[in-house]
Design a protein around this motif. Structure first.
Motif, PDB file in Angstrom:
ATOM      1  N   GLY A  19      11.739   8.158 -12.712  1.00 52.72           N
ATOM      2  CA  GLY A  19      12.104   7.442 -14.307  1.00 52.72           C
ATOM      3  C   GLY A  19      11.124   8.453 -14.675  1.00 52.72           C
ATOM      4  N   VAL A  20       9.643   8.507 -15.077  1.00 55.52           N
ATOM      5  CA  VAL A  20       9.392   9.034 -16.245  1.00 55.52           C
ATOM      6  C   VAL A  20       9.416  10.409 -15.451  1.00 55.52           C
ATOM      7  CG1 VAL A  20       6.536   9.244 -17.020  1.00 55.52           C
ATOM      8  CG2 VAL A  20       8.025   7.093 -16.992  1.00 55.52           C
ATOM      9  N   THR A  21       9.447  10.720 -14.237  1.00 48.86           N
ATOM     10  CA  THR A  21       8.765  12.513 -14.303  1.00 48.86           C
ATOM     11  C   THR A  21      10.131  13.168 -14.121  1.00 48.86           C
ATOM     12  OG1 THR A  21       7.357  11.536 -12.073  1.00 48.86           O
ATOM     13  CG2 THR A  21       8.306  13.566 -12.116  1.00 48.86           C
ATOM     14  N   PRO A  22      11.174  12.401 -13.958  1.00 45.58           N
ATOM     15  CA  PRO A  22      12.571  13.318 -14.273  1.00 45.58           C
ATOM     16  C   PRO A  22      13.011  13.196 -15.730  1.00 45.58           C
ATOM     17  CG  PRO A  22      13.595  11.529 -13.638  1.00 45.58           C
ATOM     18  CD  PRO A  22      11.651  11.143 -13.223  1.00 45.58           C
ATOM     19  N   GLY A  23      12.522  12.686 -16.902  1.00 45.73           N
ATOM     20  CA  GLY A  23      12.310  12.265 -17.873  1.00 45.73           C
ATOM     21  C   GLY A  23      11.195  13.503 -18.199  1.00 45.73           C
ATOM     22  N   VAL A  24      10.191  13.185 -18.086  1.00 47.03           N
ATOM     23  CA  VAL A  24       9.994  14.572 -18.410  1.00 47.03           C
ATOM     24  C   VAL A  24       9.868  15.768 -18.410  1.00 47.03           C
ATOM     25  CG1 VAL A  24       7.264  15.508 -18.164  1.00 47.03           C
ATOM     26  CG2 VAL A  24       7.707  13.465 -18.326  1.00 47.03           C
ATOM     27  N   THR A  25      10.927  15.688 -16.870  1.00 54.33           N
ATOM     28  CA  THR A  25      11.088  17.415 -16.169  1.00 54.33           C
ATOM     29  C   THR A  25      12.599  18.063 -17.434  1.00 54.33           C
ATOM     30  OG1 THR A  25      10.498  16.892 -14.552  1.00 54.33           O
ATOM     31  CG2 THR A  25      12.671  18.590 -14.551  1.00 54.33           C
ATOM     32  N   MET A  26      13.159  16.617 -17.101  1.00 54.45           N
ATOM     33  CA  MET A  26      14.210  17.067 -18.786  1.00 54.45           C
ATOM     34  C   MET A  26      13.794  17.489 -19.957  1.00 54.45           C
ATOM     35  SD  MET A  26      17.473  18.067 -19.090  1.00 54.45           S
ATOM     36  CE  MET A  26      18.521  17.806 -17.664  1.00 54.45           C
ATOM     37  N   PHE A  27      12.807  17.172 -20.390  1.00 51.51           N
ATOM     38  CA  PHE A  27      12.106  17.075 -22.149  1.00 51.51           C
ATOM     39  C   PHE A  27      11.558  18.979 -21.513  1.00 51.51           C
ATOM     40  CE2 PHE A  27       8.174  17.828 -24.217  1.00 51.51           C
ATOM     41  CZ  PHE A  27       8.419  17.820 -25.406  1.00 51.51           C
ATOM     42  N   THR A  44       0.643  -1.155   0.035  1.00 51.51           N
ATOM     43  CA  THR A  44       0.005   0.014  -0.124  1.00 51.51           C
ATOM     44  C   THR A  44       1.157   1.429  -0.053  1.00 51.51           C
ATOM     45  OG1 THR A  44      -1.496  -1.109   1.058  1.00 51.51           O
ATOM     46  CG2 THR A  44      -1.991   1.419   1.000  1.00 51.51           C
ATOM     47  N   ILE A  45       1.866   1.650   1.095  1.00 54.90           N
ATOM     48  CA  ILE A  45       2.884   1.878   0.945  1.00 54.90           C
ATOM     49  C   ILE A  45       3.725   2.514  -0.658  1.00 54.90           C
ATOM     50  CG2 ILE A  45       5.118   3.880   1.744  1.00 54.90           C
ATOM     51  CD1 ILE A  45       4.178   1.933   4.264  1.00 54.90           C
ATOM     52  N   THR A  46       3.917   1.300  -1.075  1.00 55.55           N
ATOM     53  CA  THR A  46       4.388   1.284  -2.472  1.00 55.55           C
ATOM     54  C   THR A  46       3.377   2.342  -3.405  1.00 55.55           C
ATOM     55  OG1 THR A  46       5.799  -0.744  -2.180  1.00 55.55           O
ATOM     56  CG2 THR A  46       5.828   0.107  -4.418  1.00 55.55           C
ATOM     57  N   LEU A  47       2.025   1.511  -3.740  1.00 50.65           N
ATOM     58  CA  LEU A  47       0.786   1.948  -4.060  1.00 50.65           C
ATOM     59  C   LEU A  47       0.991   3.903  -4.267  1.00 50.65           C
ATOM     60  CD1 LEU A  47      -1.434  -0.251  -4.058  1.00 50.65           C
ATOM     61  CD2 LEU A  47       0.556   0.152  -5.907  1.00 50.65           C
ATOM     62  N   GLY A  48       1.452   4.183  -2.650  1.00 49.10           N
ATOM     63  CA  GLY A  48       1.026   5.637  -2.138  1.00 49.10           C
ATOM     64  C   GLY A  48       2.211   6.212  -3.301  1.00 49.10           C
ATOM     65  N   ASN A  49       3.919   5.484  -3.266  1.00 52.56           N
ATOM     66  CA  ASN A  49       4.789   5.860  -3.622  1.00 52.56           C
ATOM     67  C   ASN A  49       4.006   6.033  -5.503  1.00 52.56           C
ATOM     68  OD1 ASN A  49       7.491   7.240  -5.020  1.00 52.56           O
ATOM     69  ND2 ASN A  49       8.252   4.339  -5.112  1.00 52.56           N
ATOM     70  N   LEU A  50       3.634   5.444  -5.790  1.00 46.45           N
ATOM     71  CA  LEU A  50       3.220   5.420  -7.181  1.00 46.45           C
ATOM     72  C   LEU A  50       2.007   6.622  -8.072  1.00 46.45           C
ATOM     73  CD1 LEU A  50       3.053   4.348 -10.483  1.00 46.45           C
ATOM     74  CD2 LEU A  50       2.033   3.216  -9.317  1.00 46.45           C
ATOM     75  N   PHE A  51       1.324   6.915  -6.933  1.00 41.37           N
ATOM     76  CA  PHE A  51       0.384   8.056  -6.382  1.00 41.37           C
ATOM     77  C   PHE A  51       1.136   9.267  -6.816  1.00 41.37           C
ATOM     78  CE2 PHE A  51      -2.574  10.544  -3.980  1.00 41.37           C
ATOM     79  CZ  PHE A  51      -3.294  10.494  -5.528  1.00 41.37           C
ATOM     80  N   CYS A  52       2.137   9.140  -5.932  1.00 42.99           N
ATOM     81  CA  CYS A  52       2.816  10.577  -5.448  1.00 42.99           C
ATOM     82  C   CYS A  52       3.363  10.728  -7.255  1.00 42.99           C
ATOM     83  CB  CYS A  52       3.781  10.882  -4.370  1.00 42.99           C
ATOM     84  SG  CYS A  52       3.002  10.803  -2.820  1.00 42.99           S
ATOM     85  N   GLY A  53       4.235   9.641  -7.589  1.00 43.86           N
ATOM     86  CA  GLY A  53       4.684   9.841  -9.078  1.00 43.86           C
ATOM     87  C   GLY A  53       3.507  10.641 -10.242  1.00 43.86           C
ATOM     88  N   CYS A  54       2.173  10.098  -9.618  1.00 43.18           N
ATOM     89  CA  CYS A  54       1.782  11.102 -11.313  1.00 43.18           C
ATOM     90  C   CYS A  54       1.350  11.396 -10.998  1.00 43.18           C
ATOM     91  CB  CYS A  54       0.383   9.115 -11.155  1.00 43.18           C
ATOM     92  SG  CYS A  54       0.759   7.823 -10.933  1.00 43.18           S
ATOM     93  N   ILE A  55       1.212  12.110 -10.442  1.00 45.54           N
ATOM     94  CA  ILE A  55       1.180  13.455  -9.392  1.00 45.54           C
ATOM     95  C   ILE A  55       2.197  14.766  -9.969  1.00 45.54           C
ATOM     96  CG2 ILE A  55       0.021  15.754  -7.475  1.00 45.54           C
ATOM     97  CD1 ILE A  55      -0.929  13.100  -6.209  1.00 45.54           C
ATOM     98  N   ALA A  56       3.140  14.092  -9.494  1.00 51.24           N
ATOM     99  CA  ALA A  56       4.687  14.530 -10.098  1.00 51.24           C
ATOM    100  C   ALA A  56       4.634  14.833 -11.566  1.00 51.24           C
ATOM    101  CB  ALA A  56       5.529  14.085  -9.353  1.00 51.24           C
ATOM    102  N   THR A  57       4.276  13.791 -12.000  1.00 43.94           N
ATOM    103  CA  THR A  57       4.100  14.073 -13.677  1.00 43.94           C
ATOM    104  C   THR A  57       3.458  15.233 -13.988  1.00 43.94           C
ATOM    105  OG1 THR A  57       5.492  11.814 -13.266  1.00 43.94           O
ATOM    106  CG2 THR A  57       4.159  12.511 -16.245  1.00 43.94           C
TER     107      THR A  57
END
Length: 240
Positions: free
Chosen positions: A81-89, A10-23
């Protein structure tokens, strides 16, 4: 049903949720959302915080599982992975002199590809149980996400450097390389409770604290670079 077995995932999925929001925040337009990179950094940082604690609770409750390992990597793939790639883009797309229809900014996603390879390799590399070989994706994500925030300072030299597309490409290539380089990085864990045995770790943590206090966002990439430099120096000294 063993409730404890679901806590780490559940905590791991919270990490994923934060990643989605960050993206999502990383995709926001600067004109309408001037603080979008700060929010992306905040949610990546929160995701990394959760990423630490999912493993902590898995060990505490003794419920580590192959499913948890796979979930952890998949969540990290988005947050680190995705969020820093989008940021650099977007950093490359907004770089000075960059044509609007240029394909050059897409090279920023090399960070995402490098992160994917790093995470897949980490899952099968038995050498990285207590320390790391190559920069972990969370550390690399903080490094990349801190770059647009450094520009909020008053240094014109930094502003020029971090809006130059060749400099940004160099950072992209360095980031992709350092995640997958065969460079052992010293562990930040305190295995023995003596200052002598943890002198390197203590010195690094104190130095990191000073850099954060005096340089704020600029302190983050400086900390990452210092960590790599000290690891290489430590490796050399151990061979002597």
């Amino acid at each position: 049903m063993n409730i404890k077995s679901h806590v780490p995932n559940t905590i791991t999925l919270g990490n994923l949720f934060c990643g989605c929001i960050a993206t999502v925040y990383a995709f926001q337009d600067t004109a309408t959302h001037p603080d979008h990179f700060e929010m992306a950094f905040l949610f990546v940082g929160l995701g990394i915080f959760l990423d630490f604690f999912d493993g902590f609770f898995a060990r505490l409750f003794k419920v580590s599982s192959p499913l948890g390992l796979q979930l952890d990597s998949l969540a990290d793939m988005v947050t680190s992975g995705v969020t820093p790639g989008v940021t650099m883009f977007f950093l490359l797309r907004n770089a000075s002199g960059m044509p609007e229809d240029s394909l050059f900014p897409y090279l920023g996603f090399l960070i995402t590809l490098g992160s994917c390879y790093r995470l897949a390799n980490f899952n099968i590399d038995t050498r990285q149980t207590d320390s790391f070989i190559g920069m972990p994706t969370p550390g690399n994500a903080l490094f990349i996400l801190s770059l647009p925030l450094v520009k909020l300072g008053d240094s014109m030299v930094l502003l020029e450097l971090l809006t130059n597309h060749w400099v940004l490409l160099g950072i992209t290539l360095f980031s992709t390389f350092i995640m997958n380089a065969e460079i052992p990085l010293f562990s930040l864990k305190f295995k023995k409770m003596t200052i002598k045995d943890n002198l390197l770790q203590i010195s690094f943590l104190l130095l990191s604290l000073l850099m954060l206090v005096f340089y704020t966002y600029l302190g983050i990439p400086l900390i990452i670079l210092t960590y790599v430099f000290l690891s290489i120096l430590n490796n050399k000294l151990r061979k002597v």
